[in-house]
Scaffold this active site. Structure first.
Site, mmCIF file in Angstrom:
data_model
loop_
_atom_site.group_PDB
_atom_site.id
_atom_site.type_symbol
_atom_site.label_atom_id
_atom_site.label_comp_id
_atom_site.label_asym_id
_atom_site.label_seq_id
_atom_site.Cartn_x
_atom_site.Cartn_y
_atom_site.Cartn_z
ATOM 1 N N GLU A 156 -1.898 -69.254 -62.898
ATOM 2 C CA GLU A 156 -1.281 -67.997 -63.369
ATOM 3 C C GLU A 156 -0.600 -67.269 -62.209
ATOM 4 O OE1 GLU A 156 -4.046 -65.290 -65.110
ATOM 5 O OE2 GLU A 156 -4.434 -66.571 -66.819
ATOM 6 N N LYS A 247 -23.426 -61.053 -68.557
ATOM 7 C CA LYS A 247 -23.112 -62.373 -69.111
ATOM 8 C C LYS A 247 -23.758 -62.554 -70.492
ATOM 9 C CE LYS A 247 -20.563 -64.122 -65.853
ATOM 10 N NZ LYS A 247 -19.184 -64.571 -66.102
ATOM 11 N N GLU A 255 -15.001 -64.110 -79.756
ATOM 12 C CA GLU A 255 -13.864 -65.023 -79.564
ATOM 13 C C GLU A 255 -14.247 -66.365 -78.933
ATOM 14 O OE1 GLU A 255 -14.306 -61.972 -78.215
ATOM 15 O OE2 GLU A 255 -13.268 -61.748 -76.294
ATOM 16 N N CYS A 415 -21.624 -60.900 -57.287
ATOM 17 C CA CYS A 415 -22.707 -61.366 -58.163
ATOM 18 C C CYS A 415 -24.017 -61.561 -57.412
ATOM 19 C CB CYS A 415 -22.316 -62.679 -58.820
ATOM 20 S SG CYS A 415 -20.766 -62.588 -59.709
HETATM 21 FE FE1 SF4 Z 1 -22.121 -59.901 -63.455
HETATM 22 FE FE2 SF4 Z 1 -21.154 -60.631 -61.079
HETATM 23 FE FE3 SF4 Z 1 -19.868 -58.819 -62.574
HETATM 24 FE FE4 SF4 Z 1 -22.186 -58.162 -61.423
HETATM 25 S S1 SF4 Z 1 -20.279 -58.690 -60.360
HETATM 26 S S2 SF4 Z 1 -21.579 -57.721 -63.558
HETATM 27 S S3 SF4 Z 1 -23.278 -60.118 -61.546
HETATM 28 S S4 SF4 Z 1 -20.193 -60.984 -63.064
#
Ligand code: SF4
Length: 430
Positions: A156, A247, A255, A415
């Protein structure tokens, strides 16, 4: 050698059964009997979703909540709970008719060891795979899907460069004309929901690439089920193993039924097969530890498995997704190769990588083109939505943004500090 099972504060999970697709209800909730109204959750909530006076049990405004779980891992009283699929997954693991596929995210492999007493940061990739297999999972690496994500998202970015920067016009590039710079990443479901609630005008700027978990799910139920494991796709039950409570919400979005659609269109499954989701359940890092405990497995005692199947292979560009700047760095590596026709002088692009106490990490990257010219890409990595994102977005909406590519991760540092990770005594709001 096991540590005792964690108390409620560490586990932070409560069995709540099934939930309504696409709804936040129950994914994160405040236990009214435990909440003392200390207001720590409000200080850590990036979405201004906590309600209640100091000293009074708080509630969550579900119209604002982005399910990120930052309230949960920062609550000093263990009063915030997360929907748990542990019981359901245990049932599937014990059912010989079900093929249970675990999809472990990069940040999980650096955190699961903490739940079993190892020092923070202990890396357990192959031990984790061994432990998952002993528990009854087949492994489909989320990192393999992160590599797919970069092919999509990097593609993209290159398409947008060709359309918007180099002025190329063709049918193939038409779609990129609808998606202007700055380009925003899409891997973080909390960020995507935050944008949907607060900044709908921004949506054309956000990558259309699914997150790795939502690429892994349908790939496991189609390609891997049919070609690698040679099992009936309908028997495959996919479990995202994530550092993240958002998640759980992402998996429930209506979807995401691509495998069901594909398999029916190709006549691999009958037309009347009931609809099934790409991801059936999500376990947080804490939940996976609970599954291991119930199964009597300590991942730290498992062997470093030597055999590596194709569903467990990936590049270093995928592993760095677990940290702020990782998606940006992987996308830039890809874009560099495609626009220049050669490898970058170094795969490490430190300028975009990692945490900054200033909240937004800025960089200017030069990409050489095949004709000898160069283009300059200005990047911003937003290390946590709270306190840092709104100015970046307002500049974009007013046409004043200095950036071309913006990575947004809801959690501070990415994360690795997600709302599904082991609870840290000092919290995450550093
Ligand atoms: Fe989830 Fe990572 Fe976003 Fe935090 S930064 S909400 S762990 S995807």
């Amino acid at each position: 050698t096991f540590l005792p099972p964690p108390d409620a504060r560490v586990s932070g999970s409560e069995p709540q059964g099934t939930y309504n697709p696409g709804e936040l209800r129950g994914i994160i909730r405040v236990n009214q009997d435990k909440c003392v109204g200390c207001d720590t959750c409000r200080e850590n909530c990036p979405a201004d979703a906590m309600m209640g006076e100091i000293g009074v049990a708080h509630k969550i405004d579900l119209d604002k909540c982005i399910a990120c779980g930052q309230c949960l891992i920062n609550c000093p009283f263990g009063a915030i709970e997360q929907m748990s699929f542990v019981d359901e997954v245990m049932g599937k693991l014990n059912d010989p008719k079900v093929v249970v596929v675990g999809i472990p995210a990069p940040a999980v492999r650096v955190a699961i060891a903490e739940e079993f007493g190892a020092p923070p940061g202990t890396l357990t990739v192959k031990k984790l795979h061994s432990a998952m297999k002993k528990a009854g999972f087949k492994v489909y690496e989320n990192n393999l899907a992160a590599d797919q994500t970069i092919l999509e998202e990097g593609g993209e970015i290159v398409g947008k460069i060709r359309y918007w920067v180099l002025g190329e016009r063709s049918k193939e590039l038409e779609e990129f004309g609808k998606h202007p710079f700055p380009h925003f990443t899409s891997c973080c479901p909390a960020w995507v929901r935050y944008a949907e609630i607060n900044y709908a005008a921004l949506l054309p700027h956000i990558s259309g690439a699914r997150s790795p978990m939502l690429m892994a799910g349908p790939s496991a139920k189609t390609w891997a089920a049919l070609n690698i494991w040679k099992v009936d796709p309908v028997k495959v039950y996919t479990v995202g193993i994530m550092p993240c409570t958002a998640k759980i919400f992402e998996a429930s979005r209506p979807e995401f039924h691509a495998a069901w659609k594909f398999l029916r269109e190709k006549k691999i499954i009958p037309d009347n097969t009931p609809k099934f989701p790409d991801i059936d359940a999500v376990l947080t890092t804490r939940d996976l530890a609970e599954v291991f405990r119930r199964k009597g497995i300590n991942p730290l005692e498992m062997p470093e498995e030597a055999e590596e199947k194709i569903t467990e292979m990936y590049t270093g560009g995928a592993t760095i997704f677990g940290n702020s700047g990782g998606v940006m760095e992987a996308a830039l590596r890809y874009a560099y190769q495609v626009v220049s026709g050669k490898n970058p002088p170094s795969w490490d692009i430190y300028a975009v990588r990692g945490y900054t106490k200033y909240g937004v990490k800025e960089a200017t990257i030069t990409l050489p083109l095949k004709d000898g010219k160069t283009i300059t890409v200005r990047t911003a990595t937003v290390n946590g939505i709270k306190n840092h994102l709104d100015k970046v977005v307002k500049d974009v909406l007013s046409g004043q943004s200095p950036y071309d590519i913006i990575e947004v991760m809801n959690c501070p540092g990415g994360c690795i500090n997600g709302g599904g990770q082991p609870v840290q005594p000092m919290g995450t709001s550093w």
